[in-house]
Design a protein around this motif. Structure first.
Motif, PDB file in Angstrom:
ATOM      1  N   LYS A 151      19.670   4.395 -54.759  1.00 54.21           N
ATOM      2  CA  LYS A 151      18.624   4.082 -53.773  1.00 54.21           C
ATOM      3  C   LYS A 151      17.954   2.751 -54.107  1.00 54.21           C
ATOM      4  O   LYS A 151      17.748   1.903 -53.237  1.00 54.21           O
ATOM      5  CB  LYS A 151      17.563   5.196 -53.753  1.00 54.21           C
ATOM      6  N   TYR A 152      17.641   2.568 -55.381  1.00 50.34           N
ATOM      7  CA  TYR A 152      16.977   1.339 -55.826  1.00 50.34           C
ATOM      8  C   TYR A 152      17.865   0.125 -55.557  1.00 50.34           C
ATOM      9  O   TYR A 152      17.435  -0.861 -54.947  1.00 50.34           O
ATOM     10  CB  TYR A 152      16.634   1.453 -57.316  1.00 50.34           C
ATOM     11  N   SER A 168      26.229   3.806 -61.068  1.00 52.14           N
ATOM     12  CA  SER A 168      26.422   4.924 -61.991  1.00 52.14           C
ATOM     13  C   SER A 168      25.093   5.340 -62.604  1.00 52.14           C
ATOM     14  O   SER A 168      24.168   4.517 -62.719  1.00 52.14           O
ATOM     15  CB  SER A 168      27.384   4.496 -63.102  1.00 52.14           C
ATOM     16  N   ALA A 169      25.037   6.620 -63.033  1.00 51.28           N
ATOM     17  CA  ALA A 169      23.860   7.096 -63.777  1.00 51.28           C
ATOM     18  C   ALA A 169      23.758   6.389 -65.126  1.00 51.28           C
ATOM     19  O   ALA A 169      22.700   6.390 -65.749  1.00 51.28           O
ATOM     20  CB  ALA A 169      23.940   8.605 -63.991  1.00 51.28           C
ATOM     21  N   LEU A 187      20.505  -2.815 -63.596  1.00 54.67           N
ATOM     22  CA  LEU A 187      20.521  -3.029 -62.143  1.00 54.67           C
ATOM     23  C   LEU A 187      19.811  -4.337 -61.800  1.00 54.67           C
ATOM     24  O   LEU A 187      20.280  -5.115 -60.958  1.00 54.67           O
ATOM     25  CB  LEU A 187      19.870  -1.851 -61.411  1.00 54.67           C
ATOM     26  N   ASP A 188      18.680  -4.603 -62.477  1.00 52.47           N
ATOM     27  CA  ASP A 188      17.944  -5.846 -62.210  1.00 52.47           C
ATOM     28  C   ASP A 188      18.776  -7.071 -62.588  1.00 52.47           C
ATOM     29  O   ASP A 188      18.770  -8.073 -61.868  1.00 52.47           O
ATOM     30  CB  ASP A 188      16.606  -5.850 -62.966  1.00 52.47           C
ATOM     31  N   LYS A 189      19.515  -6.960 -63.721  1.00 53.98           N
ATOM     32  CA  LYS A 189      20.395  -8.068 -64.104  1.00 53.98           C
ATOM     33  C   LYS A 189      21.440  -8.309 -63.016  1.00 53.98           C
ATOM     34  O   LYS A 189      21.687  -9.446 -62.600  1.00 53.98           O
ATOM     35  CB  LYS A 189      21.107  -7.744 -65.416  1.00 53.98           C
ATOM     36  N   GLY A 190      22.045  -7.219 -62.560  1.00 51.53           N
ATOM     37  CA  GLY A 190      23.075  -7.322 -61.517  1.00 51.53           C
ATOM     38  C   GLY A 190      22.501  -7.929 -60.246  1.00 51.53           C
ATOM     39  O   GLY A 190      23.114  -8.812 -59.634  1.00 51.53           O
TER      40      GLY A 190
END
Ligand SMILES: *Cc1c(COP(=O)(O)O)cnc(C)c1O
Length: 392
Positions: A302-303, A367-368, A375-378
């Protein structure tokens, strides 16, 4: 001229069309970060939805089973007997999914090859979603039944095809993917079930990308839609969210019993190895104990999707952790993927014929195992590459 010249020619054709697939080599266990071709990169590629592929509990269970039971099953189960581990796994999977019975196969692919030809033959008809997975298509072809595609996720189109064709055949089967792996959308199973019921047709769903992802604690698409007892055959895989390898068919006891008698990959091919079966059992234990990993997966998805939209990317019609970044033409998607890799993010481009012409994309698999920081890096890398290439 040699007998293989034509193959060389075909390979060169693929290369010049930009369609030759160079497979990258992974030098680390599966996880949020990988060593790919010698470089440390953030993993946005694998189907390791729950991070189980290198989970300590699965590794420990596999090691223990190796010590106690050895490596392999050594023969076809129906001929040389079946090991307690495989029987136990099938029992536990049936309980987990809330069905009468389950049978396991070497892979999700062979589960489809086993199931469809056991249920329909030359005098029968298969109504198949136009975007169904290759293993469904191959299983349907092997069955010899007439295959009638209906428009993707379009229950009206399905019913029209049934009305126009059903009476000419002995028996029928409706088959659909649960989650479509290139777009991340979900089959409208409750509506498909109503149609299957109305015309009294067997209903089969391939929930490879829903197993361990959809439903309570990852119990799959049937649980997600609360259709327990209504879908005749649920195919699944232990090669994705379960982090191991193997296929499952779950459903009514009579169908599972029939597959033990007539499922050809069951009758003529061996089973998953001892450590595989033990690791899959450990995966079921984990999922039954807690919904924590599945909850984390969805929170991450979701994030990431919301932030990608905020950045101005088009993420298509996804309803799941599969996140396509729609780019249009294949060369742009390929360049995007190369730029991501150079900046430390591993996410592959997908083009024709896997997706339609002009619908090339990067597919991100959340992925968990990703932390918020990952996620922020990506997201940061996607933003830079997107700006550089004029996508956002
Ligand atoms: C991945 C997939 C399969 C194949 O599963 P394996 O266990 O890798 O063989 C089958 N069907 C669908 C819909 C899939 O996405």
């Amino acid at each position: 001229m040699s007998k293989t010249d034509w193959i060389q020619q075909e390979i060169e054709n693929l290369q010049s069309a930009g369609l030759y697939n160079r497979i990258r080599t992974i030098g680390s266990p599966q996880g949020a970060w990988l060593i790919v071709d010698g470089k440390k990169v953030l993993n946005f590629c694998s189907n390791n939805y729950l991070g189980l592929a290198n989970h300590p509990a699965l590794v420990a269970a596999a090691k223990k089973a190796l010590d106690e039971m050895g490596v392999g099953p050594a023969a076809v189960r129906s001929i040389a007997g079946t090991m307690t581990l495989h029987v136990e796994l099938e029992k536990r999977l049936a309980q987990f999914k809330g069905v009468e019975a389950a049978i396991t196969f070497q892979s999700g692919f062979t589960a489809n090859l086993a199931t469809i030809p056991a249920l329909v033959g030359k005098e029968d008809v298969i109504f198949s979603d136009r975007l169904n997975h290759a293993s469904i298509i191959d299983g349907a072809r092997l069955s010899g039944a007439k295959i009638i595609p209906y428009e993707h996720n379009d229950v009206k189109s399905l019913e029209e095809q049934i009305k126009a064709n059903l009476s000419q055949y002995r028996r029928a089967l409706i088959v659909t993917d649960g989650v479509f792996s290139m777009d991340g959308d979900i089959a409208p199973l409750p509506d498909i079930y109503e149609v299957a019921k109305k015309y009294d047709i067997l209903l089969m769903v391939d929930d490879a990308h829903g197993e361990g992802v959809l439903g309570k604690g990852g119990r799959g698409i049937v649980d997600h839609f609360n259709l327990h007892g209504k879908v005749d055959v649920e195919v699944g895989t232990m090669s994705k969210a379960f982090g191991v390898v193997g296929g499952i068919v779950a459903g009514k006891a009579v169908i599972i019993d029939w597959l033990r008698q007539r499922g050809r990959p069951f009758l003529f091919s061996s089973a998953v190895t001892v450590p595989d079966a033990a690791a899959c059992l450990a995966a079921v234990d984990l999922l039954e104990d807690s919904t924590q990993l599945v909850d984390k997966l969805w929170e991450n998805a979701k994030y990431f999707k919301a932030e990608m939209k905020n950045l101005g990317f088009n993420t298509g019609v996804t309803e799941t952790p599969i996140t396509p970044i729609m780019l249009g033409e294949a060369p742009l998607a390929q360049q995007f993927s190369r730029e991501l890799f150079d900046a430390g993010v591993f996410a592959m481009s997908i083009g024709f014929p896997t997706v339609p012409q002009g619908k090339a994309r990067i597919r991100v698999m959340i992925s968990a195992s990703h932390s918020k920081d990952d996620l922020d890096k990506g997201l940061g890398v996607f933003k830079n590459v997107g700006k550089k290439l004029g996508v956002i």
